[in-house]
Design an enzyme around this catalytic site. Structure first.
Site, PDB file in Angstrom:
ATOM      1  N   ASP A   6      34.874  49.646  44.060  1.00 42.17           N
ATOM      2  CA  ASP A   6      33.784  50.470  43.511  1.00 42.17           C
ATOM      3  C   ASP A   6      32.423  50.082  44.076  1.00 42.17           C
ATOM      4  O   ASP A   6      31.677  50.928  44.560  1.00 42.17           O
ATOM      5  CB  ASP A   6      33.692  50.325  41.980  1.00 42.17           C
ATOM      6  CG  ASP A   6      34.806  51.067  41.253  1.00 42.17           C
ATOM      7  OD1 ASP A   6      35.394  52.003  41.840  1.00 42.17           O
ATOM      8  OD2 ASP A   6      35.092  50.698  40.104  1.00 42.17           O
ATOM      9  N   ARG A  48      27.540  40.098  30.323  1.00 40.18           N
ATOM     10  CA  ARG A  48      26.730  41.218  30.811  1.00 40.18           C
ATOM     11  C   ARG A  48      25.222  41.052  30.628  1.00 40.18           C
ATOM     12  O   ARG A  48      24.464  41.337  31.551  1.00 40.18           O
ATOM     13  CB  ARG A  48      27.194  42.542  30.178  1.00 40.18           C
ATOM     14  CG  ARG A  48      28.563  42.997  30.636  1.00 40.18           C
ATOM     15  CD  ARG A  48      28.623  43.247  32.130  1.00 40.18           C
ATOM     16  NE  ARG A  48      29.900  43.818  32.536  1.00 40.18           N
ATOM     17  CZ  ARG A  48      30.846  43.173  33.220  1.00 40.18           C
ATOM     18  NH1 ARG A  48      30.660  41.924  33.570  1.00 40.18           N
ATOM     19  NH2 ARG A  48      31.963  43.770  33.558  1.00 40.18           N
ATOM     20  N   ASP A  71      30.190  48.196  28.872  1.00 43.53           N
ATOM     21  CA  ASP A  71      29.420  47.400  29.831  1.00 43.53           C
ATOM     22  C   ASP A  71      28.152  48.119  30.296  1.00 43.53           C
ATOM     23  O   ASP A  71      27.111  47.500  30.485  1.00 43.53           O
ATOM     24  CB  ASP A  71      30.297  47.023  31.027  1.00 43.53           C
ATOM     25  CG  ASP A  71      31.372  46.016  30.640  1.00 43.53           C
ATOM     26  OD1 ASP A  71      31.118  45.226  29.705  1.00 43.53           O
ATOM     27  OD2 ASP A  71      32.451  46.027  31.247  1.00 43.53           O
ATOM     28  N   SER A 108      42.315  47.068  35.782  1.00 43.97           N
ATOM     29  CA  SER A 108      40.871  46.862  35.795  1.00 43.97           C
ATOM     30  C   SER A 108      40.609  45.509  35.129  1.00 43.97           C
ATOM     31  O   SER A 108      40.911  45.306  33.954  1.00 43.97           O
ATOM     32  CB  SER A 108      40.192  47.999  35.023  1.00 43.97           C
ATOM     33  OG  SER A 108      38.883  47.604  34.690  1.00 43.97           O
TER      34      SER A 108
HETATM   35  N1  ARG Z   1      36.826  45.671  26.097  1.00 44.58           N
HETATM   36  C1  ARG Z   1      36.038  44.541  26.472  1.00 44.58           C
HETATM   37  C2  ARG Z   1      34.588  44.796  26.175  1.00 44.58           C
HETATM   38  O1  ARG Z   1      34.217  45.882  25.910  1.00 44.58           O
HETATM   39  C3  ARG Z   1      36.267  44.128  27.909  1.00 44.58           C
HETATM   40  C4  ARG Z   1      35.625  44.999  28.930  1.00 44.58           C
HETATM   41  C5  ARG Z   1      36.012  44.598  30.312  1.00 44.58           C
HETATM   42  N2  ARG Z   1      35.160  45.225  31.281  1.00 44.58           N
HETATM   43  C6  ARG Z   1      35.591  45.705  32.441  1.00 44.58           C
HETATM   44  N3  ARG Z   1      34.685  46.250  33.212  1.00 44.58           N
HETATM   45  N4  ARG Z   1      36.848  45.700  32.796  1.00 44.58           N
HETATM   46  O2  ARG Z   1      33.786  43.885  26.204  1.00 44.58           O
END
Ligand code: ARG
Length: 426
Positions: free
Chosen positions: A34, A115, A144, A202
């Site tokens: 990406d 993040r 995110d 992912s």
């Molecule tokens: N579900 C989790 C959260 O919202 C993990 C997210 C993982 N992020 C990713 N870009 N794969 O914090």
């Protein structure tokens, strides 16, 4: 809705970049498909320069030289690699430990904690390298994007953001085609030993844990396939011999493992390694996202699966019944705020002041026995324990505790309940 002259979708929020104004972009670059496609795409579509930032939060198995080389090869003006492991551990993981932070009863928030730091570093580097815009690779369906954009908009109102994955309308196949057309190297993923190529999971990871999403994980009825577990040994393959680990805390902060004092990052890594060996830290979780969706994630969070219960147990021992009852509510609020992308919200700082105050007493050692996917507290010791073995001792009388005082207590303690019972059962 009409598209802008460039074919970009119209802007909805004040902090979204006006395509005409984008000159130099700070791209949060992972080296994956990406963000590699994005690196080229931004140069093409906005006729802008791109500076890359890659943040090391302790995700295992990264080769930062390769990532940096790839960024430069794809035309980045510069690529900064920042080792933020210590800052992450000290300023993000420690507050989470002090708040016993688990969202939805199982998610130790590693991504949610990472993040705001990543976005804060993006702001710092955007400013120091003369960028006007920050770009990230988050989709429009996740949390995110909220965490990153809320951070940028809070800390740097002068900077704008772009989120190409939300707007470019390329699926994985189109991205691969774009990559091939533009000379972007792509890794291929083999699954199941069949030699067939499948989309990867992912993944997001750092030293506090790792998440996997996508593919069969989206099918709630599908039990985890073995190849998803890349960090934690599957419990059925874990050693037949149990192992006890002792974690020492000072004021809520883990400082030692099995009698050895360690720096925080190393301690977290070592705890993760021993837990992973014993199959500890696997969570199969359904999550209420803040954007409305329910999503299933498979988490591997071995360090958190030891350090959180150890901390919680010690805290319980040194606090009074009143503190224990109250703090659980604040812990929950803390986890929700952080999950929901509001790291910079003053309520979080207020809650931290309470967490720090309680954690002044959280000093001592907790032993846990690890065996085939389980971690069970087996020993506790603390100079601050609100505990007196002589008082608690079964059948003994004397000292501070007077058993003959108990009937008077029971009479008053149950008074209102007895009166109400009588009224309602006339
Ligand atoms: N579900 C989790 C959260 O919202 C993990 C997210 C993982 N992020 C990713 N870009 N794969 O914090």
């Amino acid at each position: 809705m009409t598209d802008s002259p460039h074919g970009f979708p119209p802007r909805t929020a004040s902090y979204e970049a006006d395509p005409e104004q984008v000159r130099r972009v700070l791209l949060l670059y992972s080296g994956g498909l990406d963000t590699s496609v994005m690196l080229k795409w931004i140069q093409d579509q906005y006729d802008a320069e791109v500076v890359c930032l890659t943040v090391n939060l302790g995700q295992p198995g990264e080769d930062y030289e390769v990532i940096e080389g790839k960024a430069r090869m794809l035309g980045a003006l510069d690529c900064h690699v920042v080792d933020a492991r210590e800052e992450f551990a000290r300023d993000y993981v420690i507050p989470a430990i002090k708040a016993n932070a688990l969202y939805g009863g199982g998610y130790p928030l590693f991504t949610a904690l990472g993040r705001p730091l990543i976005a804060k570093l993006a702001v710092d580097h955007a400013r120091s390298s003369g960028c006007d815009t920050i770009a990230h690779g988050c989709t429009g369906k996740g949390n995110d994007q909220v965490r990153i954009e809320a951070t940028v908009a809070t800390l740097a109102p002068e900077l704008k953001t772009i989120a190409p994955v939300r707007s470019w309308q390329m699926g994985r196949e189109e991205e691969i085609a774009y990559a091939q057309e533009h000379g972007i190297p792509i890794k291929t993923h083999q699954a199941g030993g069949t030699g067939s190529e499948t989309a990867p999971y992912s993944i997001d990871d750092n030293l506090w844990g790792r998440s996997s999403e996508g593919r069969w994980i989206e099918d709630l009825d599908h039990a985890p396939e073995d190849d998803v577990f890349q960090l934690v040994t599957r419990p059925e393959l874990a050693p037949d011999q149990a192992e006890v680990v002792e974690v020492e805390f000072e004021r809520g902060v883990p400082v030692g493992l099995n009698g050895l004092r360690l720096e925080l990052v190393e301690l977290i890594e070592r705890v993760a390694a021993v837990a992973a060996r014993h199959g500890v830290g696997i969570v199969d979780h359904i999550e209420d996202r803040i954007v409305g969706l329910k999503v299933r994630d498979i988490y591997e969070a071995p360090a958190a699966a030891i350090l959180l219960p150890a901390h919680q147990e010690l805290e319980k021992l040194v606090c009074t019944i009143h503190q224990n009852q109250f703090k659980a509510q604040l812990d929950r609020q803390w986890a929700y705020l952080v999950y929901a992308g509001l790291w910079w919200e003053p309520l979080r700082t207020d809650l931290d002041a309470y967490m720090d105050s309680v954690n002044e007493q959280v000093t001592g050692t907790i032993g846990l026995k690890l065996y085939k996917g389980h971690a069970r507290v087996v020993t506790r010791s603390s100079p601050n324990a609100v505990y007196d073995q002589a008082l608690a001792s079964f059948g003994e009388s004397g000292g501070l505790f007077s058993q003959t005082a108990s009937p008077g207590f029971i009479e008053l303690w149950s008074l209102q309940s007895r009166m109400a019972w009588r009224l309602r059962n006339k």
